[in-house]
Design an enzyme around this catalytic site. Sequence first.
Site, PDB file in Angstrom:
ATOM      1  N   CYS A 168       0.839  -1.200   0.000  1.00 18.52           N
ATOM      2  CA  CYS A 168       0.000   0.000   0.000  1.00 18.52           C
ATOM      3  C   CYS A 168       0.876   1.252   0.000  1.00 18.52           C
ATOM      4  CB  CYS A 168      -0.924  -0.023   1.221  1.00 18.52           C
ATOM      5  SG  CYS A 168      -2.176   1.270   1.219  1.00 18.52           S
ATOM      6  N   CYS A 169       1.902   1.274   0.857  1.00 19.95           N
ATOM      7  CA  CYS A 169       2.809   2.430   0.889  1.00 19.95           C
ATOM      8  C   CYS A 169       3.563   2.567  -0.434  1.00 19.95           C
ATOM      9  CB  CYS A 169       3.793   2.308   2.049  1.00 19.95           C
ATOM     10  SG  CYS A 169       3.096   2.649   3.682  1.00 19.95           S
ATOM     11  N   CYS A 201      -1.531   8.674   7.145  1.00 15.34           N
ATOM     12  CA  CYS A 201      -2.829   8.317   6.568  1.00 15.34           C
ATOM     13  C   CYS A 201      -3.808   7.914   7.674  1.00 15.34           C
ATOM     14  CB  CYS A 201      -2.669   7.141   5.613  1.00 15.34           C
ATOM     15  SG  CYS A 201      -1.661   7.491   4.171  1.00 15.34           S
ATOM     16  N   CYS A 216      -3.880   4.358   9.254  1.00 18.64           N
ATOM     17  CA  CYS A 216      -2.622   3.890   9.843  1.00 18.64           C
ATOM     18  C   CYS A 216      -2.077   4.833  10.920  1.00 18.64           C
ATOM     19  CB  CYS A 216      -1.565   3.722   8.758  1.00 18.64           C
ATOM     20  SG  CYS A 216      -2.055   2.567   7.477  1.00 18.64           S
ATOM     21  N   CYS A 226       7.719   3.968   5.722  1.00 17.32           N
ATOM     22  CA  CYS A 226       6.836   3.694   4.589  1.00 17.32           C
ATOM     23  C   CYS A 226       7.595   3.407   3.300  1.00 17.32           C
ATOM     24  CB  CYS A 226       5.895   4.866   4.375  1.00 17.32           C
ATOM     25  SG  CYS A 226       6.757   6.426   4.190  1.00 17.32           S
TER      26      CYS A 226
HETATM   27  S1  SF4 Z   1       0.311   4.759   5.566  1.00 13.67           S
HETATM   28 FE1  SF4 Z   1      -1.312   3.185   5.459  1.00 13.67          FE
HETATM   29  S2  SF4 Z   1      -2.907   3.964   4.058  1.00 13.67           S
HETATM   30 FE2  SF4 Z   1      -1.051   5.241   3.822  1.00 13.67          FE
HETATM   31  S3  SF4 Z   1       0.003   4.362   2.093  1.00 13.67           S
HETATM   32 FE3  SF4 Z   1       0.910   3.393   3.910  1.00 13.67          FE
HETATM   33  S4  SF4 Z   1      -0.327   1.543   4.331  1.00 13.67           S
HETATM   34 FE4  SF4 Z   1      -1.455   2.803   2.834  1.00 13.67          FE
END
Ligand code: SF4
Length: 222
Positions: A102-103, A185, A188, A213
């Site tokens: 996701c990151c 985010c 998270c 991240c």
């Molecule tokens: S912080 Fe969480 S929602 Fe944001 S990009 Fe990373 S995993 Fe995805």
Amino acid sequence: MVYLQNILDKICGPIALAFSYQTEDVAALHLLLQCGIPNPEVFTLDTLKLFPETLAYHDELEKFFHITIKKYTPDPAEVTGLETKLEDEWGMRASLENRHLCCQVRKVNPLGKILAGKSAWVTGLRASQSVTRTDLKVLEWDEKFGLIKINPLADWSDEVLSAYIAKHGLPLNPLYSQGFKSIGCAPCTRPVNEGEDIRAGRWWWENPEHKECGLHLRKKRL
Ligand code: SF4
């Protein structure tokens, strides 16, 4: 400010400041704007998962500094693939692999495109923020993205940062007044309790040494 000016004077080519709505970023931005660079590029990664308060703060900052903070969003096709893989809106918490993916899609891939062709980028990182940043230097070579990385706040303490913000009357993300100590985010990031580490609310279900991240990978990982 003088040390940042000295560094910037020696860099040829475009420089950009990465803004992620933390207290540190406001200080770094204020420092950069004092250096007299005409129209410095200031950008943010809009992951499409930011808090509404953060989005409102974005607009407030543009008015305060009289600048544009350019938003970059992830590739729509990559987001579609990601959402399929994660299965639901909390899927990034199911495994470290999911969270990193996701990151990667929402932050790292867009950042790679933004930094391509730049000579240097400026961040608000501090060494004392996290066990993953203890060896942070003001001036570094960013091997991952292939350019100079400038961290003007690298050795700033909490007290120095607070004093700088107060001295210049800089506006802060409203989430700080709701118990957040590090902003990320929405899925998270949570508020932290008194006495908890400032990054305790980021990816709180993971071990501290995993709490990055992918934007700021250190050579030395604990
Ligand atoms: S912080 Fe969480 S929602 Fe944001 S990009 Fe990373 S995993 Fe995805």
